[in-house]
Motif scaffolding. Structure first.
Motif, PDB file in Angstrom:
ATOM      1  N   PRO A  93       6.928  -7.267   7.361  1.00 14.52           N
ATOM      2  CA  PRO A  93       6.595  -8.044   6.163  1.00 14.52           C
ATOM      3  C   PRO A  93       5.301  -7.519   5.530  1.00 14.52           C
ATOM      4  CG  PRO A  93       7.206  -9.504   7.965  1.00 14.52           C
ATOM      5  CD  PRO A  93       7.063  -8.124   8.550  1.00 14.52           C
ATOM      6  N   ALA A  94       5.292  -7.431   4.214  1.00 15.38           N
ATOM      7  CA  ALA A  94       4.150  -6.889   3.481  1.00 15.38           C
ATOM      8  C   ALA A  94       2.854  -7.622   3.817  1.00 15.38           C
ATOM      9  CB  ALA A  94       4.430  -6.934   1.983  1.00 15.38           C
ATOM     10  N   GLU A  95       2.948  -8.920   4.078  1.00 15.96           N
ATOM     11  CA  GLU A  95       1.730  -9.691   4.326  1.00 15.96           C
ATOM     12  C   GLU A  95       1.041  -9.326   5.646  1.00 15.96           C
ATOM     13  OE1 GLU A  95       5.137 -12.703   5.249  1.00 15.96           O
ATOM     14  OE2 GLU A  95       4.766 -11.128   3.775  1.00 15.96           O
ATOM     15  N   ARG A  96       1.728  -8.600   6.494  1.00 12.30           N
ATOM     16  CA  ARG A  96       1.118  -8.151   7.756  1.00 12.30           C
ATOM     17  C   ARG A  96       0.132  -7.000   7.546  1.00 12.30           C
ATOM     18  NH1 ARG A  96       4.131  -8.690  12.638  1.00 12.30           N
ATOM     19  NH2 ARG A  96       2.417  -7.549  13.600  1.00 12.30           N
ATOM     20  N   PHE A  97       0.251  -6.312   6.404  1.00  9.34           N
ATOM     21  CA  PHE A  97      -0.597  -5.151   6.159  1.00  9.34           C
ATOM     22  C   PHE A  97      -1.948  -5.557   5.587  1.00  9.34           C
ATOM     23  CE2 PHE A  97       3.618  -3.280   6.226  1.00  9.34           C
ATOM     24  CZ  PHE A  97       3.406  -2.151   6.995  1.00  9.34           C
ATOM     25  N   ASP A  98      -2.982  -4.901   6.072  1.00 10.28           N
ATOM     26  CA  ASP A  98      -4.325  -5.069   5.549  1.00 10.28           C
ATOM     27  C   ASP A  98      -4.329  -4.628   4.074  1.00 10.28           C
ATOM     28  OD1 ASP A  98      -7.337  -5.340   6.495  1.00 10.28           O
ATOM     29  OD2 ASP A  98      -7.226  -3.620   5.125  1.00 10.28           O
ATOM     30  N   GLU A  99      -5.224  -5.200   3.304  1.00  8.53           N
ATOM     31  CA  GLU A  99      -5.331  -4.851   1.875  1.00  8.53           C
ATOM     32  C   GLU A  99      -5.504  -3.345   1.683  1.00  8.53           C
ATOM     33  OE1 GLU A  99      -5.202  -6.852  -1.089  1.00  8.53           O
ATOM     34  OE2 GLU A  99      -4.241  -8.130   0.395  1.00  8.53           O
ATOM     35  N   ALA A 100      -6.181  -2.681   2.606  1.00 12.15           N
ATOM     36  CA  ALA A 100      -6.436  -1.236   2.481  1.00 12.15           C
ATOM     37  C   ALA A 100      -5.141  -0.427   2.423  1.00 12.15           C
ATOM     38  CB  ALA A 100      -7.296  -0.756   3.651  1.00 12.15           C
ATOM     39  N   PHE A 101      -4.073  -0.950   3.017  1.00  7.00           N
ATOM     40  CA  PHE A 101      -2.778  -0.263   2.995  1.00  7.00           C
ATOM     41  C   PHE A 101      -2.318  -0.031   1.556  1.00  7.00           C
ATOM     42  CE2 PHE A 101       1.886  -0.351   2.849  1.00  7.00           C
ATOM     43  CZ  PHE A 101       2.225   0.603   3.808  1.00  7.00           C
ATOM     44  N   PHE A 102      -2.590  -0.992   0.684  1.00  4.47           N
ATOM     45  CA  PHE A 102      -2.105  -0.941  -0.696  1.00  4.47           C
ATOM     46  C   PHE A 102      -3.077  -0.219  -1.639  1.00  4.47           C
ATOM     47  CE2 PHE A 102      -0.159  -4.611   1.368  1.00  4.47           C
ATOM     48  CZ  PHE A 102       1.174  -4.276   1.213  1.00  4.47           C
ATOM     49  N   GLN A 103      -4.177   0.283  -1.103  1.00  2.00           N
ATOM     50  CA  GLN A 103      -5.145   1.075  -1.876  1.00  2.00           C
ATOM     51  C   GLN A 103      -5.029   2.508  -1.368  1.00  2.00           C
ATOM     52  OE1 GLN A 103      -8.741  -1.016  -1.000  1.00  2.00           O
ATOM     53  NE2 GLN A 103      -7.998  -2.898  -1.924  1.00  2.00           N
ATOM     54  N   LEU A 104      -4.276   3.319  -2.077  1.00  2.00           N
ATOM     55  CA  LEU A 104      -3.939   4.651  -1.580  1.00  2.00           C
ATOM     56  C   LEU A 104      -5.150   5.518  -1.280  1.00  2.00           C
ATOM     57  CD1 LEU A 104      -0.726   5.612  -3.563  1.00  2.00           C
ATOM     58  CD2 LEU A 104      -0.954   4.528  -1.333  1.00  2.00           C
ATOM     59  N   ARG A 105      -6.241   5.285  -1.983  1.00  2.00           N
ATOM     60  CA  ARG A 105      -7.427   6.122  -1.742  1.00  2.00           C
ATOM     61  C   ARG A 105      -7.952   5.975  -0.310  1.00  2.00           C
ATOM     62  NH1 ARG A 105      -9.170   1.788  -4.498  1.00  2.00           N
ATOM     63  NH2 ARG A 105     -10.963   0.656  -3.683  1.00  2.00           N
ATOM     64  N   THR A 106      -7.602   4.882   0.377  1.00  2.00           N
ATOM     65  CA  THR A 106      -8.055   4.684   1.760  1.00  2.00           C
ATOM     66  C   THR A 106      -7.251   5.548   2.741  1.00  2.00           C
ATOM     67  OG1 THR A 106      -6.496   2.889   2.231  1.00  2.00           O
ATOM     68  CG2 THR A 106      -8.654   2.261   1.282  1.00  2.00           C
ATOM     69  N   ARG A 107      -6.094   6.035   2.295  1.00  2.35           N
ATOM     70  CA  ARG A 107      -5.182   6.858   3.096  1.00  2.35           C
ATOM     71  C   ARG A 107      -4.545   6.096   4.264  1.00  2.35           C
ATOM     72  NH1 ARG A 107      -8.482  12.518   2.946  1.00  2.35           N
ATOM     73  NH2 ARG A 107      -8.181  12.823   0.722  1.00  2.35           N
ATOM     74  N   VAL A 108      -4.679   4.790   4.283  1.00  8.79           N
ATOM     75  CA  VAL A 108      -4.079   3.981   5.348  1.00  8.79           C
ATOM     76  C   VAL A 108      -2.552   4.039   5.259  1.00  8.79           C
ATOM     77  CG1 VAL A 108      -3.814   1.630   6.268  1.00  8.79           C
ATOM     78  CG2 VAL A 108      -6.083   2.476   5.613  1.00  8.79           C
ATOM     79  N   ALA A 109      -2.001   3.831   4.068  1.00  5.36           N
ATOM     80  CA  ALA A 109      -0.542   3.853   3.902  1.00  5.36           C
ATOM     81  C   ALA A 109       0.017   5.216   4.291  1.00  5.36           C
ATOM     82  CB  ALA A 109      -0.154   3.507   2.467  1.00  5.36           C
ATOM     83  N   GLY A 110      -0.612   6.270   3.819  1.00  2.00           N
ATOM     84  CA  GLY A 110      -0.148   7.618   4.140  1.00  2.00           C
ATOM     85  C   GLY A 110      -0.154   7.881   5.629  1.00  2.00           C
ATOM     86  N   GLY A 111      -1.200   7.432   6.309  1.00  2.00           N
ATOM     87  CA  GLY A 111      -1.295   7.619   7.753  1.00  2.00           C
ATOM     88  C   GLY A 111      -0.223   6.861   8.510  1.00  2.00           C
ATOM     89  N   ILE A 112       0.025   5.637   8.084  1.00  2.00           N
ATOM     90  CA  ILE A 112       1.051   4.813   8.747  1.00  2.00           C
ATOM     91  C   ILE A 112       2.442   5.382   8.498  1.00  2.00           C
ATOM     92  CG2 ILE A 112       2.188   2.548   8.657  1.00  2.00           C
ATOM     93  CD1 ILE A 112      -0.651   1.327   8.394  1.00  2.00           C
ATOM     94  N   VAL A 113       2.729   5.751   7.265  1.00  2.00           N
ATOM     95  CA  VAL A 113       4.031   6.337   6.934  1.00  2.00           C
ATOM     96  C   VAL A 113       4.235   7.627   7.729  1.00  2.00           C
ATOM     97  CG1 VAL A 113       5.329   7.462   5.075  1.00  2.00           C
ATOM     98  CG2 VAL A 113       4.263   5.236   4.679  1.00  2.00           C
ATOM     99  N   GLN A 114       3.195   8.433   7.825  1.00  7.33           N
ATOM    100  CA  GLN A 114       3.291   9.687   8.575  1.00  7.33           C
ATOM    101  C   GLN A 114       3.535   9.432  10.069  1.00  7.33           C
ATOM    102  OE1 GLN A 114       3.308  12.865   7.168  1.00  7.33           O
ATOM    103  NE2 GLN A 114       4.090  13.294   9.209  1.00  7.33           N
ATOM    104  N   LYS A 115       2.900   8.404  10.603  1.00  9.10           N
ATOM    105  CA  LYS A 115       3.090   8.071  12.023  1.00  9.10           C
ATOM    106  C   LYS A 115       4.553   7.720  12.284  1.00  9.10           C
ATOM    107  CE  LYS A 115      -0.006   7.995  14.409  1.00  9.10           C
ATOM    108  NZ  LYS A 115      -0.567   9.116  15.183  1.00  9.10           N
ATOM    109  N   PHE A 116       5.155   6.929  11.400  1.00  2.46           N
ATOM    110  CA  PHE A 116       6.576   6.596  11.541  1.00  2.46           C
ATOM    111  C   PHE A 116       7.430   7.855  11.453  1.00  2.46           C
ATOM    112  CE2 PHE A 116       5.338   2.212  11.082  1.00  2.46           C
ATOM    113  CZ  PHE A 116       6.347   1.509  11.722  1.00  2.46           C
ATOM    114  N   ALA A 117       7.111   8.735  10.513  1.00  7.33           N
ATOM    115  CA  ALA A 117       7.874   9.973  10.347  1.00  7.33           C
ATOM    116  C   ALA A 117       7.751  10.854  11.597  1.00  7.33           C
ATOM    117  CB  ALA A 117       7.394  10.725   9.114  1.00  7.33           C
ATOM    118  N   ASN A 118       6.549  10.947  12.142  1.00  9.58           N
ATOM    119  CA  ASN A 118       6.331  11.772  13.344  1.00  9.58           C
ATOM    120  C   ASN A 118       7.203  11.321  14.507  1.00  9.58           C
ATOM    121  OD1 ASN A 118       4.400  13.180  11.939  1.00  9.58           O
ATOM    122  ND2 ASN A 118       2.660  12.277  13.002  1.00  9.58           N
ATOM    123  N   TYR A 119       7.426  10.017  14.606  1.00 11.03           N
ATOM    124  CA  TYR A 119       8.229   9.468  15.706  1.00 11.03           C
ATOM    125  C   TYR A 119       9.694   9.269  15.304  1.00 11.03           C
ATOM    126  CZ  TYR A 119       4.078   8.807  18.529  1.00 11.03           C
ATOM    127  OH  TYR A 119       2.939   9.030  19.281  1.00 11.03           O
TER     128      TYR A 119
END
Length: 120
Positions: A46-72
């Motif tokens: 659920p979207a509400e589980r994600f920290d606000e930083a996830f939705f601010q691409l400049r933090t690179r949180v979303a990219g890191g999480i998406v990449q982690k899923f892809a790696n596995y």
């Protein structure tokens, strides 16, 4: 808490709305491991589980999480209304659009939309 469901013959791990806030790559490792152990192909968070930083691409949180899923080799669905974030960020809108074109990460509003996507 999470439950394994099968939607159109696809094993999907559904995470509860309640739970630890996901603020970085380390926060998803247990989810990925648990999903993999249970034989899931997709993890729905659920979207509400994600920290606000996830939705601010400049933090690179979303990219890191998406990449982690892809790696596995685990697919991710961010489920829920994120319009308040996409309305103020064209970069996030573009990111969501690109993700939704693929088969690795989807941003969907509800379970019905997920059922439709998994049908095809």
């Amino acid at each position: 808490m999470s439950t394994l469901q099968t939607i159109h013959d696809v094993p999907v791990m559904m995470c509860a709305a309640e739970g630890e806030v996901i603020g970085g790559e380390g926060d998803v490792l247990d989810l990925i491991g648990n999903a993999s152990y249970q034989g899931a192909q997709w993890v729905v968070i659920p979207a509400e589980r994600f920290d606000e930083a996830f939705f601010q691409l400049r933090t690179r949180v979303a990219g890191g999480i998406v990449q982690k899923f892809a790696n596995y080799r685990m697919a991710l669905v961010v489920l829920g209304d994120i319009s308040r974030h996409t309305e103020v960020s064209s970069a996030l809108r573009d990111f969501v659009r690109e993700c939704n074109r693929g088969r690795q990460t989807w941003f969907l509003t509800d379970i019905e939309e997920l059922r439709e996507r998994l049908k095809g």
